[in-house]
Design a protein around this motif. Structure first.
Motif, mmCIF file in Angstrom:
data_model
loop_
_atom_site.group_PDB
_atom_site.id
_atom_site.type_symbol
_atom_site.label_atom_id
_atom_site.label_comp_id
_atom_site.label_asym_id
_atom_site.label_seq_id
_atom_site.Cartn_x
_atom_site.Cartn_y
_atom_site.Cartn_z
ATOM 1 N N TYR A 34 0.822 -1.208 0.000
ATOM 2 C CA TYR A 34 0.000 0.000 0.000
ATOM 3 C C TYR A 34 0.861 1.266 0.000
ATOM 4 O O TYR A 34 1.715 1.462 0.863
ATOM 5 C CB TYR A 34 -0.912 -0.005 1.226
ATOM 6 C CG TYR A 34 -1.755 1.235 1.391
ATOM 7 C CD1 TYR A 34 -2.878 1.438 0.603
ATOM 8 C CD2 TYR A 34 -1.427 2.198 2.332
ATOM 9 C CE1 TYR A 34 -3.666 2.570 0.749
ATOM 10 C CE2 TYR A 34 -2.206 3.339 2.495
ATOM 11 C CZ TYR A 34 -3.326 3.518 1.701
ATOM 12 O OH TYR A 34 -4.094 4.643 1.868
ATOM 13 N N GLY A 35 0.649 2.125 -1.019
ATOM 14 C CA GLY A 35 1.281 3.432 -1.061
ATOM 15 C C GLY A 35 2.785 3.424 -1.116
ATOM 16 O O GLY A 35 3.440 4.307 -0.555
ATOM 17 N N ASP A 86 1.594 7.952 -3.783
ATOM 18 C CA ASP A 86 1.063 7.453 -5.052
ATOM 19 C C ASP A 86 2.204 7.044 -5.982
ATOM 20 O O ASP A 86 3.206 7.751 -6.108
ATOM 21 C CB ASP A 86 0.209 8.536 -5.722
ATOM 22 C CG ASP A 86 -0.745 7.961 -6.761
ATOM 23 O OD1 ASP A 86 -0.290 7.185 -7.625
ATOM 24 O OD2 ASP A 86 -1.943 8.286 -6.691
ATOM 25 N N TRP A 87 2.023 5.911 -6.651
ATOM 26 C CA TRP A 87 3.045 5.448 -7.608
ATOM 27 C C TRP A 87 3.156 6.413 -8.790
ATOM 28 O O TRP A 87 4.175 6.479 -9.453
ATOM 29 C CB TRP A 87 2.673 4.047 -8.103
ATOM 30 C CG TRP A 87 2.696 3.023 -7.011
ATOM 31 C CD1 TRP A 87 3.779 2.328 -6.542
ATOM 32 C CD2 TRP A 87 1.577 2.587 -6.242
ATOM 33 N NE1 TRP A 87 3.401 1.488 -5.524
ATOM 34 C CE2 TRP A 87 2.063 1.615 -5.317
ATOM 35 C CE3 TRP A 87 0.226 2.913 -6.209
ATOM 36 C CZ2 TRP A 87 1.228 0.975 -4.405
ATOM 37 C CZ3 TRP A 87 -0.600 2.280 -5.300
ATOM 38 C CH2 TRP A 87 -0.101 1.320 -4.408
ATOM 39 N N ARG A 116 -1.914 8.661 -11.771
ATOM 40 C CA ARG A 116 -2.359 8.525 -10.381
ATOM 41 C C ARG A 116 -3.097 7.207 -10.210
ATOM 42 O O ARG A 116 -3.411 6.505 -11.195
ATOM 43 C CB ARG A 116 -3.258 9.682 -9.984
ATOM 44 C CG ARG A 116 -4.626 9.705 -10.658
ATOM 45 C CD ARG A 116 -5.494 10.815 -10.088
ATOM 46 N NE ARG A 116 -6.823 10.870 -10.690
ATOM 47 C CZ ARG A 116 -7.873 10.151 -10.281
ATOM 48 N NH1 ARG A 116 -7.731 9.286 -9.270
ATOM 49 N NH2 ARG A 116 -9.044 10.278 -10.867
ATOM 50 N N THR A 117 -3.416 6.883 -8.938
ATOM 51 C CA THR A 117 -4.135 5.667 -8.586
ATOM 52 C C THR A 117 -5.590 5.990 -8.292
ATOM 53 O O THR A 117 -5.894 7.014 -7.672
ATOM 54 C CB THR A 117 -3.503 5.016 -7.345
ATOM 55 O OG1 THR A 117 -2.097 4.860 -7.562
ATOM 56 C CG2 THR A 117 -4.119 3.658 -7.069
ATOM 57 N N LEU A 118 -6.512 5.142 -8.720
ATOM 58 C CA LEU A 118 -7.931 5.339 -8.449
ATOM 59 C C LEU A 118 -8.248 5.176 -6.963
ATOM 60 O O LEU A 118 -7.612 4.380 -6.261
ATOM 61 C CB LEU A 118 -8.775 4.349 -9.251
ATOM 62 C CG LEU A 118 -8.871 4.551 -10.768
ATOM 63 C CD1 LEU A 118 -9.683 3.423 -11.390
ATOM 64 C CD2 LEU A 118 -9.492 5.895 -11.102
ATOM 65 N N ALA A 150 -4.783 -2.241 -6.354
ATOM 66 C CA ALA A 150 -4.664 -1.270 -5.269
ATOM 67 C C ALA A 150 -5.577 -0.068 -5.477
ATOM 68 O O ALA A 150 -5.784 0.395 -6.595
ATOM 69 C CB ALA A 150 -3.218 -0.811 -5.149
ATOM 70 N N CYS A 151 -6.110 0.444 -4.370
ATOM 71 C CA CYS A 151 -6.802 1.731 -4.312
ATOM 72 C C CYS A 151 -5.931 2.698 -3.513
ATOM 73 O O CYS A 151 -5.075 2.283 -2.727
ATOM 74 C CB CYS A 151 -8.150 1.609 -3.612
ATOM 75 S SG CYS A 151 -9.305 0.449 -4.345
#
Length: 721
Positions: free
Chosen positions: A82-83, A103-104, A120-122, A232-233
């Motif tokens: 995560y993150g 964020d990746w 960005r990530t949703l 991942a969220c």
């Protein structure tokens, strides 16, 4: 109705399925008024080089090799805690080590635009909206197996199902996606849509998203590859400090916001926001009318030829437009002709901060741009098309049709062409009738034509002696004799000749001819809106019989890598060019009945690939086309005005040449093509390689020169004094 899909088709064409910045070609709604574009594949990381990239294909996964996660690992990983955008190799099983989210997308993705903060990530709510709440969600989600990899299939907002783009959606399976954590009673989700890689390329071209079941990682243990997908969220679980959310799916279940443990490694599929992407163009255009002035075809103009407007509040501008015939060709008239279709080509550019969706080489991705002109959505088969002009400019082509002329248009100039190749020669047969465009003689004897659409046409023409006397009963043209061509010209509807009484006033009409061996030109008016033009030609001597050449032999000593190369492409390299005999040794037998005019060169073995190098490259295929002309007193077998290649044989270096590699032109030339491949450039100092009796290549202090007779040339063909 449930559809059966076992689609293992093979496509022979190459489709551009994602843009140069690594994005797919269609939009997905992830919230009210919020759209995104997905990346081309799952995120991957290489620790040894600190490099991020997207998987080349949507179905690519690293799988069990994620167990190698470590700082010195030179392979790729694609399951992340995560993150961990700032710590991608973190593999601790302690959730406290994942307390904050980075964020990746802060990283530059090498094949995803290569700039920071581009992706960005949703959030969990965005995944939820995408799969459950957006309009028609039931028909836009499915599952299946792509290129042997199980996974989830999500379709874009705009999806047109067709013969090659068919899917069994959750709607077809009777699954109601409005419930959270919907499932299929039977474990068959991955069997619903089975596509091979080629078929999936077509699906992806239309914008389909595929999330492979890539499994998950717990510490350094990897499991469930090929049976479980977890994505991942960016949203933490506020009720559980060690938790977050993920998208989860398997062979029977899909859950868009499943509670998760932060330390476990999941797949990451990044998105970019689409609000600055222009995917719809609207233009209102009041087209020119028949008789309006027409700019030169292909010339870009900004006003004065119809009125083009775009709506207020949009983020693109119209920079100009140009005109062509409805087939995309140029036209020569200086007005728009009545009842005729034309193509107007608009040039559109985005405002600063906005951009078109892009595809190959950064050009506008026309598959995902909708163009609407005068309320009509462009259809390439009916009313126009769209294409990328350059990396920031879109071309919108729209076909319109003029009506009838409101007032007649006066014809003040006549443009006629007399084909020099069809001017009769001494000894040719004399036609005994008036020649009209609907007779076969029109295209073979003294061809007279009108360039483009000019408001008039040739009704007929005939050939008489110099003073206008009929040639009835005379069978052939005499030597060194002048003859007259009488051309009858008729106006078309909507046009008028200047009138002097009841007849056209020919004194106001200027005739322009283009055959250099035509003589003086006279004109007179006629009745019924017609004009008569007289022009003259003179025959030469009657030629005697010619010897027919039916065999062509060419000797070609091909150049070596490093030899000087003549210009490539359309320029004919003639024997007077110094590089003709230095680097491309072409010859034909003496007194063979045909002469060597020169040659042309291309690379890649085709007529479309020119090159700019001044020397022949190593291990490269080239194509040489040798041009020949029959010598005086000789002729090739003829088919009308073209040499008849089918009744000839051709040899290069005693090797029979295929007819497909022989070209003929109506000026009597023959082109014989031959492909060859260079080798490697020789190495060494002071090396001398004999080429022909008077040609050799010199390598002196590492530099290459060519000696030709008593002269020495550089590789560029320049003589060294």
């Amino acid at each position: 109705m449930k559809k059966t899909l076992l689609l293992l088709a093979t496509f022979c064409c190459t489709l551009v399925v994602h843009a140069v910045d690594g994005s797919l070609l269609k939009k997905f709604t992830v919230g009210e008024g919020k759209q995104v574009i997905f990346s081309q594949g799952n995120l991957q990381y290489q620790a040894s080089t600190n490099t991020w990239r997207f998987a080349e294909n949507q179905y690519d996964t690293v799988g069990a090799n994620n167990v190698n996660i470590a700082a010195d690992y030179d392979g790729w990983i694609d399951l992340f805690g995560y993150g961990t955008g700032n710590a991608p190799i973190q593999n601790s099983t302690n959730a406290a080590d994942y307390a904050s989210f980075t964020d990746w997308g802060i990283n530059a993705i090498s094949n995803g635009g290569d700039q920071a903060n581009f992706w960005r990530t949703l959030t969990k709510d965005e995944w939820d909206y995408l799969l459950r709440l957006r309009p028609n969600a039931n028909n836009l989600v499915g599952a299946g197996t792509v290129a042997g990899v199980p996974g989830l299939i999500i379709l874009p907002d705009v999806w047109e199902e067709g013969y090659w783009t068919t899917i069994n959606s959750f709607e077809d399976l009777g699954i109601n996606v409005s419930s959270i954590g919907y499932s299929c009673e039977e474990d068959t989700l991955f069997l619903q849509n089975i596509y091979d890689a080629d078929y999936w390329t077509q699906m992806e071209y239309e914008g389909a998203l595929f999330l492979p079941a890539a499994g998950h990682r717990d510490g350094i243990e990897v499991s469930a590859v090929g049976s479980l997908g977890e994505y991942a969220c960016s949203t933490p679980d506020t009720e559980n400090e060690d938790g977050s959310y993920k998208l989860l799916f398997d062979n029977s279940t899909a859950h868009p916001n499943d509670p998760s443990t932060r330390h476990q490694g999941y797949s990451v599929r990044l998105v970019k926001d689409a609000e600055n992407i222009i995917d719809t163009i609207r233009i209102t255009y009041e087209a020119p009318k028949a008789g309006d002035a027409a700019p030169r075809s292909g010339t870009t103009v900004t006003s004065g030829t119809g009125t083009a407007t775009i709506p207020d509040g949009v983020h693109y501008i119209l920079t100009g437009y140009s005109f062509y015939s409805d087939r995309g060709n140029g036209f020569s008239e200086n007005i728009f002709v009545q009842n005729t279709k034309y193509l107007v080509q608009f040039y559109i550019e985005p405002e600063d901060g906005y951009y078109f969706p892009t595809s190959k080489e950064g050009y506008p991705g026309t598959r995902q741009i909708v163009c609407i002109v005068n309320g009509d959505t462009l259809d390439s088969r009916i009313n126009g098309w769209r294409f990328g002009v350059n990396q920031t400019q879109l071309g919108v082509g729209y076909i319109f049709q003029t009506g009838a002329f409101e007032t007649p248009v006066e014809i003040n100039e006549l443009y006629l062409s007399f084909d020099e190749l069809h001017v009769p020669k001494a000894g040719d047969s004399i036609p005994q009738i008036a020649i009209t465009p609907d007779t076969s003689l029109y295209y073979s004897v003294c061809l007279v034509d009108v360039p483009g659409r000019s408001g008039y046409h040739i009704r007929s023409y005939s050939i008489k002696d110099e003073d206008g006397t009929s040639l009835d009963g005379v069978e052939v043209f005499a030597e060194n004799t002048t003859y007259r061509v009488e051309v009858e010209i008729e106006k078309e509807d909507g046009y008028v000749f200047p009138m002097n009484g009841s007849k056209p006033d020919v004194n106001n009409i200027r005739a322009v001819l283009n055959a250099t061996d035509m003589g003086k030109t006279d004109m007179r008016g006629g009745s019924n809106g017609r004009v008569y033009l007289y022009t003259y030609f003179t025959t030469g001597k009657i030629e005697g019989p010619k010897i027919e050449v039916d065999t062509i032999r060419i000797t070609f000593v091909q150049p070596n890598a490093g030899d000087p190369s003549p210009k490539s492409g359309s320029t004919l390299i003639t024997p007077t060019d110094p590089t003709f005999s230095i680097s491309c040794h072409v010859s034909v037998p003496d007194n063979a009945g045909y002469d060597l005019l020169g040659f042309r060169l291309w690379t890649g073995g085709t007529f479309s690939n020119s090159y700019s190098e001044t020397t022949f490259q190593e291990n490269t295929q080239y194509k040489i086309q040798v041009h020949l002309m029959a010598s005086e007193g000789y002729t090739f077998p003829m088919n009308g005005y073209y040499p008849d290649r089918w009744n000839m044989v051709f040899y290069v270096n005693d090797t029979l040449v295929e007819i497909s590699d022989v070209s003929t032109w109506n000026n009597g030339e023959i082109g014989v093509s031959y492909r060859f491949t260079t080798g490697s450039i020789p190495t060494g100092i002071d090396q001398i390689v004999n080429r022909q009796s008077s040609n050799r290549k010199l390598i002196i202090d590492g530099q290459i020169f060519i000696q030709h007779g008593d002269k020495i040339y550089t590789l560029q063909g320049q003589e060294i004094k």
